[in-house]
Structure formats: C-alpha cells, structure tokens
Write a protein that holds these residues in place. Structure first.
Motif, PDB file in Angstrom:
ATOM      1  N   UNK A 231       0.845  -1.197   0.000  1.00 20.28           N
ATOM      2  CA  UNK A 231       0.000   0.000   0.000  1.00 20.28           C
ATOM      3  C   UNK A 231       0.880   1.247   0.000  1.00 20.28           C
ATOM      4  N   UNK A 232       0.565   2.189  -0.878  1.00 16.96           N
ATOM      5  CA  UNK A 232       1.317   3.428  -0.950  1.00 16.96           C
ATOM      6  C   UNK A 232       1.066   4.281   0.292  1.00 16.96           C
ATOM      7  N   UNK A 233       2.108   4.972   0.734  1.00 19.91           N
ATOM      8  CA  UNK A 233       2.007   5.840   1.892  1.00 19.91           C
ATOM      9  C   UNK A 233       2.083   7.296   1.451  1.00 19.91           C
ATOM     10  N   UNK A 234       1.146   8.091   1.955  1.00 16.68           N
ATOM     11  CA  UNK A 234       1.031   9.494   1.578  1.00 16.68           C
ATOM     12  C   UNK A 234       1.418  10.387   2.747  1.00 16.68           C
ATOM     13  N   UNK A 235       2.061  11.487   2.428  1.00 18.16           N
ATOM     14  CA  UNK A 235       2.213  12.600   3.368  1.00 18.16           C
ATOM     15  C   UNK A 235       1.390  13.744   2.811  1.00 18.16           C
TER      16      UNK A 235
ATOM     17  N   UNK B 155       0.203   8.638   6.094  1.00 19.64           N
ATOM     18  CA  UNK B 155       1.215   8.304   7.092  1.00 19.64           C
ATOM     19  C   UNK B 155       1.715   9.511   7.866  1.00 19.64           C
ATOM     20  N   UNK B 156       1.476  10.717   7.333  1.00 24.07           N
ATOM     21  CA  UNK B 156       2.011  11.906   7.990  1.00 24.07           C
ATOM     22  C   UNK B 156       1.287  13.148   7.507  1.00 24.07           C
ATOM     23  N   UNK B 157       0.979  14.046   8.440  1.00 21.92           N
ATOM     24  CA  UNK B 157       0.565  15.408   8.108  1.00 21.92           C
ATOM     25  C   UNK B 157       1.755  16.317   8.342  1.00 21.92           C
ATOM     26  N   UNK B 158       2.075  17.131   7.352  1.00 24.37           N
ATOM     27  CA  UNK B 158       3.111  18.155   7.486  1.00 24.37           C
ATOM     28  C   UNK B 158       2.416  19.509   7.447  1.00 24.37           C
ATOM     29  N   UNK B 159       2.627  20.309   8.476  1.00 24.80           N
ATOM     30  CA  UNK B 159       1.930  21.594   8.593  1.00 24.80           C
ATOM     31  C   UNK B 159       2.900  22.679   9.042  1.00 24.80           C
TER      32      UNK B 159
ATOM     33  N   UNK C 159       8.497   6.479   5.724  1.00 26.48           N
ATOM     34  CA  UNK C 159       8.510   5.658   4.508  1.00 26.48           C
ATOM     35  C   UNK C 159       7.459   6.129   3.498  1.00 26.48           C
ATOM     36  N   UNK C 160       7.395   7.430   3.334  1.00 27.28           N
ATOM     37  CA  UNK C 160       6.393   8.035   2.452  1.00 27.28           C
ATOM     38  C   UNK C 160       6.751   7.820   0.987  1.00 27.28           C
ATOM     39  N   UNK C 161       5.727   7.513   0.176  1.00 27.30           N
ATOM     40  CA  UNK C 161       5.902   7.336  -1.263  1.00 27.30           C
ATOM     41  C   UNK C 161       5.524   8.587  -2.059  1.00 27.30           C
TER      42      UNK C 161
END
Length: 209
Positions: free
Chosen positions: A1-5, A32-36, A80-82
């Motif tokens: 499964x692809x990982x999104x940020x 997998x991650x929120x960047x703010x 491990x974001x794609x």
C-alpha cells in the motif's frame, strides 16, 4: 500500500476528504504523515482526531527553506512516504523536496489552470466574471501552479451564485476529485511498476547526507 504525506496550512478540508476516502476504501493508500507549517491550524486537530502522525514546524525557526525542507525530508524518510500530496499548503515547494520526490508531489488548485494561478483563485475567477471555473490536480514543479496537469473538472458559475456559493461548489468538486485522482494515479503507477519506497529512500539518503 502506498504511503502518503499530506501537506496543509489551513482548515484541512481536503486533508479530511483524503482521510475519509481511505477509511471508506475508496483510496487504497495510507495517510502516514501530516506536514503543517502553522501549528495552530485546524488541520492539526483533524489529524489528531484520526491518530495520524503530525510534523508541525515554524519556518522562521530555520535559517532558510532548504533547512526546513531538509528536516521535512528526513521525517518523510522515517515515515517511509511514497507520495507528497499538497492540500492547501501555502508555500512553494523548494529544490530539496523536489529532488527527493521527483514526479511524486501533487497539488490541487481551485481553478482550471493555467487560468487563475496563485492565491485566492476562486476570488480571481469571481472578479473576472467568468462563466466557468473549476478544479485542477497537477504535478508540482518549481513554479507557481505550473506543473503538468493530471485531471481537471469544470464548475459552472451560475447567475444566482455568490462568491460564497461558488466557493462551496468548487470545494465540493475538490473533495471528490482529489481522492479519486490520487487513487487513479496510484493504480496507474503500480501497474507500470512505479518507484517503490526503497527507491525513494536511496534518493533521500543522497540528498540529506
């Protein structure tokens, strides 16, 4: 499964739409991650409610864009974001992130690009008196909303519309089109044998050394 940020700066309605699509199995991916870049933004509360990991930062705490993008890149590496998905992130992506994730950063913009790039695209369209505006999903490059277009959908400006009602109509399209487009893009890349996380890891390591 692809990982999104997901990168966001504001209320996070598109972040929520993406997360909802994952929960509803309409999007075969993991957020997998929120960047703010604004720790007080409402999107942070949305991520907390969903138990999605968060990296918040204050750009002024760094010497320059390259410095904070280097730290972001390291966080993406750890998760491990794609793919990077911009959802109301109010900063241009710089060379550090572009080099680490080539052709794996996408954005949504509330106009039919190349018309009305930049801030307040809906307001720009409203002031211009156009009969049709819309939504664009595109790859991110070094410019302002100038990357290759992936998908677009038109939104008619009705005679009875106000700026508020037009904004609501555009956002409704955004919340449907973005998850659907991400799903189509990921399926297409997987079927073509697109880059894996390990391939990204090699690129990232080269950039942060």
């Amino acid at each position: 499964m692809m990982k999104l940020a997901v990168f966001a700066s504001g209320s996070g309605s598109n972040f929520q739409a993406i997360a909802d699509a994952v929960v509803e199995n309409r999007l075969d991916a993991e957020v997998s991650l929120l960047v703010c870049d604004k720790p007080d933004a409402y999107v942070v509360k949305r991520a907390e409610a969903l138990d999605i990991p968060i990296f918040c930062f204050r750009p002024k705490a760094y010497d320059n864009k390259a410095a904070f993008e280097k730290e972001i890149t390291a966080r993406l590496h750890e998760a491990e974001v794609d793919w990077i998905v911009l959802a109301g992130y109010m900063r241009l992506i710089g060379e550090t992130l572009l080099a680490a994730f080539p052709e794996h950063i996408i954005n949504i913009h509330p106009s039919l690009l190349p018309a009305f790039p930049g801030l307040d695209a809906i307001g720009q369209a409203w002031e211009a008196g156009v009969k049709v505006t819309g939504v664009t999903v595109h790859y991110v490059d070094e410019g302002m909303d100038s990357g290759k277009i992936i998908a677009q959908e038109a939104v008619a400006v009705k005679p009875t519309d106000s700026l508020a009602s037009l904004t609501k109509a555009v956002q409704a399209v955004e919340h449907r089109l973005y998850p659907d487009t991400i799903q189509s893009l990921l399926k297409e890349r997987l079927s073509q044998g697109g880059p894996t996380y390990n391939e990204h890891q090699t690129s990232i390591n080269q950039r942060i050394e």
